[in-house]
Design a protein around this motif. Sequence first.
Motif, short mmCIF file in Angstrom:
data_model
loop_
_atom_site.label_atom_id
_atom_site.label_comp_id
_atom_site.label_asym_id
_atom_site.label_seq_id
_atom_site.Cartn_x
_atom_site.Cartn_y
_atom_site.Cartn_z
N UNK A 283 14.75 -19.55 -2.56
CA UNK A 283 14.86 -18.10 -2.36
C UNK A 283 13.77 -17.37 -3.13
N UNK A 284 13.54 -17.81 -4.38
CA UNK A 284 12.49 -17.18 -5.19
C UNK A 284 11.13 -17.34 -4.53
N UNK A 285 10.85 -18.53 -3.98
CA UNK A 285 9.59 -18.75 -3.29
C UNK A 285 9.49 -17.93 -2.01
N UNK A 286 10.62 -17.80 -1.31
CA UNK A 286 10.63 -17.02 -0.08
C UNK A 286 10.34 -15.54 -0.33
N UNK A 287 10.97 -14.98 -1.36
CA UNK A 287 10.70 -13.58 -1.72
C UNK A 287 9.23 -13.40 -2.11
N UNK A 288 8.70 -14.34 -2.88
CA UNK A 288 7.31 -14.23 -3.33
C UNK A 288 6.35 -14.29 -2.14
N UNK A 289 6.57 -15.24 -1.22
CA UNK A 289 5.68 -15.38 -0.07
C UNK A 289 5.79 -14.18 0.87
N UNK A 290 7.01 -13.74 1.11
CA UNK A 290 7.23 -12.61 2.02
C UNK A 290 6.53 -11.34 1.52
N UNK A 291 6.73 -11.02 0.25
CA UNK A 291 6.15 -9.79 -0.29
C UNK A 291 4.65 -9.91 -0.51
N UNK A 292 4.19 -11.07 -1.00
CA UNK A 292 2.76 -11.23 -1.28
C UNK A 292 1.94 -11.16 0.01
N UNK A 293 2.33 -11.92 1.02
CA UNK A 293 1.59 -11.94 2.28
C UNK A 293 1.81 -10.66 3.08
N UNK A 294 3.08 -10.29 3.22
CA UNK A 294 3.39 -9.08 3.98
C UNK A 294 2.81 -7.83 3.33
N UNK A 295 2.91 -7.73 2.00
CA UNK A 295 2.37 -6.56 1.31
C UNK A 295 0.86 -6.48 1.41
N UNK A 296 0.20 -7.63 1.35
CA UNK A 296 -1.26 -7.65 1.44
C UNK A 296 -1.73 -7.18 2.82
N UNK A 297 -1.12 -7.71 3.87
CA UNK A 297 -1.50 -7.32 5.23
C UNK A 297 -1.17 -5.85 5.46
N UNK A 298 -0.02 -5.42 4.98
CA UNK A 298 0.40 -4.02 5.16
C UNK A 298 -0.59 -3.08 4.47
N UNK A 299 -1.05 -3.43 3.29
CA UNK A 299 -2.02 -2.60 2.58
C UNK A 299 -3.37 -2.62 3.29
N UNK A 300 -3.80 -3.79 3.74
CA UNK A 300 -5.10 -3.95 4.41
C UNK A 300 -5.19 -3.11 5.67
N UNK A 301 -4.10 -2.96 6.40
CA UNK A 301 -4.12 -2.22 7.66
C UNK A 301 -4.51 -0.75 7.48
N UNK A 302 -4.31 -0.21 6.29
CA UNK A 302 -4.66 1.20 6.04
C UNK A 302 -5.90 1.33 5.17
N UNK A 303 -6.67 0.26 5.06
CA UNK A 303 -7.82 0.24 4.14
C UNK A 303 -8.77 1.43 4.33
N UNK A 304 -9.08 1.78 5.56
CA UNK A 304 -10.06 2.82 5.80
C UNK A 304 -9.52 4.24 5.58
N UNK A 305 -8.23 4.37 5.29
CA UNK A 305 -7.66 5.69 5.08
C UNK A 305 -7.53 6.07 3.61
N UNK A 306 -7.71 5.11 2.71
CA UNK A 306 -7.55 5.40 1.29
C UNK A 306 -8.67 6.29 0.78
N UNK A 307 -8.29 7.35 0.08
CA UNK A 307 -9.29 8.25 -0.49
C UNK A 307 -9.79 9.30 0.46
N UNK A 308 -9.30 9.32 1.70
CA UNK A 308 -9.74 10.32 2.66
C UNK A 308 -8.87 11.58 2.52
N UNK A 309 -9.42 12.69 2.95
CA UNK A 309 -8.64 13.93 2.96
C UNK A 309 -8.67 14.67 1.66
#
Length: 309
Positions: A283-309
């Motif tokens: 379970x500990x490994x599953x939480x780590x993999x889910x958040x690490x991979x999912x969080x990284x992809x989720x952040x990357x998808x908005x890369x070009x919007x950071x700092x705009x506006x």
Amino acid sequence: MSETKHDGGVAVSDRPSPDDGLSAAKLAAKYGLAVSGARPRLVEYVRQLWGRRHFILAFSQAKLTAQYSQAKLGQLWQVATPLLNAAVYFFIFGVILEADRGMPSDVYIPFLVTGVFVFTFTQSSVMAGVRAISGNLGLVRALHFPRAALPVSFALQQLQQLLFSMIVLFVVSIGFGSYPTLSWLLIVPALALQFLFNTGLALIMARWGSATPDLAQLMPFVMRTWMYASGVMFSIPVVLADKPQWLADVLQWNPAAIYMDLMRFALIEGYGSENLPPHVWAVAGGWAALLALGGFVYFWKAEERYGRG
């Protein structure tokens, strides 16, 4: 090409440009131009982030050093703050409310201190992640670099702070009779999994915080609720023994409780495997993999919007 003027003279017009009629996209492709700040492909983004690894480490160390630079005790506050919190919680929950529920003091005090230190690691990573982009707009707008470097750096800063605090945690454990054994080696994978989980969570919060700065005002209430629901001050199975089993299961399977229980099992001699939920490492490994991979992809998808506006 030429044409005759009204006065009989001849005017020579400019030759048509070979770029006439081309769209902006076709012009960019023709001359090899790219959009400034455009999001690279995921693999390329990972490569760029790895190339900034020395910056990430140096930035986290600089932030850690500057954090308490104005205080007279300096870096000692890294240890004093969670230790004082543990003392307050022990007085309220251990002495007044008797949340130890029969747990011997030589187990309960290390149990409480470990919980406070480990949960503070996650809490600080989340709060730093919320402000990772919105609090560093000058840096984001001035330099071109993968923006994920900021939340990753802040999560690394909190890991370094915890490692410094672990000295006190070891002293407390030994002082109450939990001497070093082979089980202490489990601290390394437990902290590694929690760091991956925290980093993924910090990446998610960094994207949310960049779009909604007011989130930083709301998160302390969310984190406080999470802390009380994670068994920092009490044993979830013992306190909820007379409640529906599903409620105890939900609270015990939440990631904050999982990582605290793994650290307690590794450190405290009287905290055995019967206190852990089944398949806890998976379970500990599953939480780590889910958040690490999912969080990284989720952040990357908005890369070009950071700092705009």
